[in-house]
Design an enzyme around this catalytic site. Sequence first.
Site, PDB file in Angstrom:
ATOM      1  N   SER A   1      46.272  45.624  37.966  1.00 37.52           N
ATOM      2  CA  SER A   1      45.694  45.182  39.242  1.00 37.52           C
ATOM      3  C   SER A   1      45.918  43.693  39.412  1.00 37.52           C
ATOM      4  O   SER A   1      46.565  43.050  38.575  1.00 37.52           O
ATOM      5  CB  SER A   1      44.193  45.490  39.270  1.00 37.52           C
ATOM      6  OG  SER A   1      43.512  44.712  38.296  1.00 37.52           O
ATOM      7  N   LYS A   2      45.372  43.148  40.482  1.00 37.33           N
ATOM      8  CA  LYS A   2      45.591  41.731  40.784  1.00 37.33           C
ATOM      9  C   LYS A   2      45.110  40.818  39.671  1.00 37.33           C
ATOM     10  O   LYS A   2      45.636  39.721  39.488  1.00 37.33           O
ATOM     11  CB  LYS A   2      44.882  41.375  42.095  1.00 37.33           C
ATOM     12  CG  LYS A   2      45.525  41.988  43.328  1.00 37.33           C
ATOM     13  CD  LYS A   2      44.796  41.569  44.590  1.00 37.33           C
ATOM     14  CE  LYS A   2      45.446  42.176  45.825  1.00 37.33           C
ATOM     15  NZ  LYS A   2      44.735  41.781  47.065  1.00 37.33           N
ATOM     16  N   ARG A   3      44.108  41.252  38.922  1.00 38.28           N
ATOM     17  CA  ARG A   3      43.576  40.377  37.876  1.00 38.28           C
ATOM     18  C   ARG A   3      44.582  40.128  36.751  1.00 38.28           C
ATOM     19  O   ARG A   3      44.409  39.215  35.954  1.00 38.28           O
ATOM     20  CB  ARG A   3      42.283  40.959  37.302  1.00 38.28           C
ATOM     21  CG  ARG A   3      42.479  42.204  36.458  1.00 38.28           C
ATOM     22  CD  ARG A   3      41.175  42.626  35.784  1.00 38.28           C
ATOM     23  NE  ARG A   3      41.357  43.848  35.019  1.00 38.28           N
ATOM     24  CZ  ARG A   3      41.251  45.065  35.528  1.00 38.28           C
ATOM     25  NH1 ARG A   3      40.967  45.211  36.799  1.00 38.28           N
ATOM     26  NH2 ARG A   3      41.433  46.137  34.776  1.00 38.28           N
TER      27      ARG A   3
ATOM     28  N   GLY B   1      47.544  39.167  37.252  1.00 37.77           N
ATOM     29  CA  GLY B   1      48.496  38.143  37.681  1.00 37.77           C
ATOM     30  C   GLY B   1      49.634  38.729  38.491  1.00 37.77           C
ATOM     31  O   GLY B   1      49.461  39.179  39.608  1.00 37.77           O
TER      32      GLY B   1
END
Length: 470
Positions: free
Chosen positions: A237-239, A241
């Site tokens: 996911s976006k976390r 990077g």
Amino acid sequence: MTVVTRFAPSPTGYLHVGGARTALYSWLVAKAAGGEFVLRIEDTDRERSTQPAIDAILEGMNWLGLSWDQGPYYQTKRFDRYTHFIDTLLDEDKAYKCYCSTERLEKMREEQMERGEKPRYDGHCRDNPNVGGERYVVRFRNPQSGSVKFNDHIRGPIEFANTELDDLIICRSDGTPTYNFCVVIDDWEMGISHVVRGEDHINNTPRQINILQALGAPVPEYAHVSMILGDDGKKLSKRHGAVSVMQYRDDGYLPQAVLNYLVRLGWSHGDQEIFSVDEMVQHFRLDDVNKAASAFNTEKLNWLNQHYMKELPATEVAEHLQWHFSDQAIDVSNGPELEKIIPLLADRVKTLKEMASSARYFFEEFESFDETAAKKHLRPVARQALETVQSRLASLDEWNAATIQAAIQGTADELGVGMGKVGMPLRVAATGSGNSPSLDVTLELLAQKQVVGRISRAISFIIEREQAQQ
């Protein structure tokens, strides 16, 4: 049978890594069979679909080199086709109008959930002639017995009982068709033979098969790929990077490395790790894709990227490297050809972004010497070595690695010191830091006058340092 595959993203954001892998697998299936690859933009969600997202998808596909043979098609431009087939199903009594209010449906679902049942439409309007009203949706008349069976190329035989599937809405009350119906019509009319998509679509497949069969359309073959996990074992996911394909471009990865990495996220061919695109086409088979989730490994991607920086033709790498120089506002017009610095730096960095940053001294003057390197190597004791080597370098009639090396060696011999006593101060003077490729080939790519001038600057630095210490 002509093999036709498709990649059908929804333009609600960038092209993410999972989508790119799905696109690659679908592309490879078509290319391996000499078939065609279709790009289809599924933009029926008008509120969330945007032109910037469409542009980002096309940019990502082009950067990866996943060219399409047909398309891009846009679902919003095909509403007349969907409406035609909705009317056909209504005329053949394979679909019906549902007048149930939102309030009734919500109450029905709440009661089902209270009883521990799976929320599903109860068929109130299916065969009830006494219902009516101004607003309605159109529902597909799903079979009420039997089951849907299909052999997934990755997961093997899959079966859904029709009693588990309710009557799917295929047209909203505002007259717009729904996702599952649009997909069916598109796959049919575009002649899609193999559908490669994420495992989150498995539950959609039996519904789509039933609609295809009701229309008398052929059913394609299916392959549902597993999710990708991050380095920490959690869903990517976006976390984590860089989950956008173009973020990998921005971070300095070559498209060849990203493609090679993506193809191995769930697929293997023996112990082989490095695959050219031609080798991927030659060896890739859907049936060999692992159904288990794949874990992302950034270090593996870095290793692949460095491999391609070293092994691809320098002219090819230079095209991508140029982007990073521009991104870092480095003007490369006054300096060596990019093809010449790539072999020097490819072993020393993991990304093109690092390469551009570490090569800055080839193209522009640095503002100051690296503090640690200057403190260690630009000391008063180094002044004589710099003055002597400067004189030798300035007098060279030919400026190449061999003559430069001879000048450095001659200085060490003349002063009776080791090469490091000459080379390290010279390296800091010429590049601004204590790290660079071999000094002779590094200086060769700098102009002779430029090197001599930088040595003068270093000598002045030492003199100022001496005076400050007095």
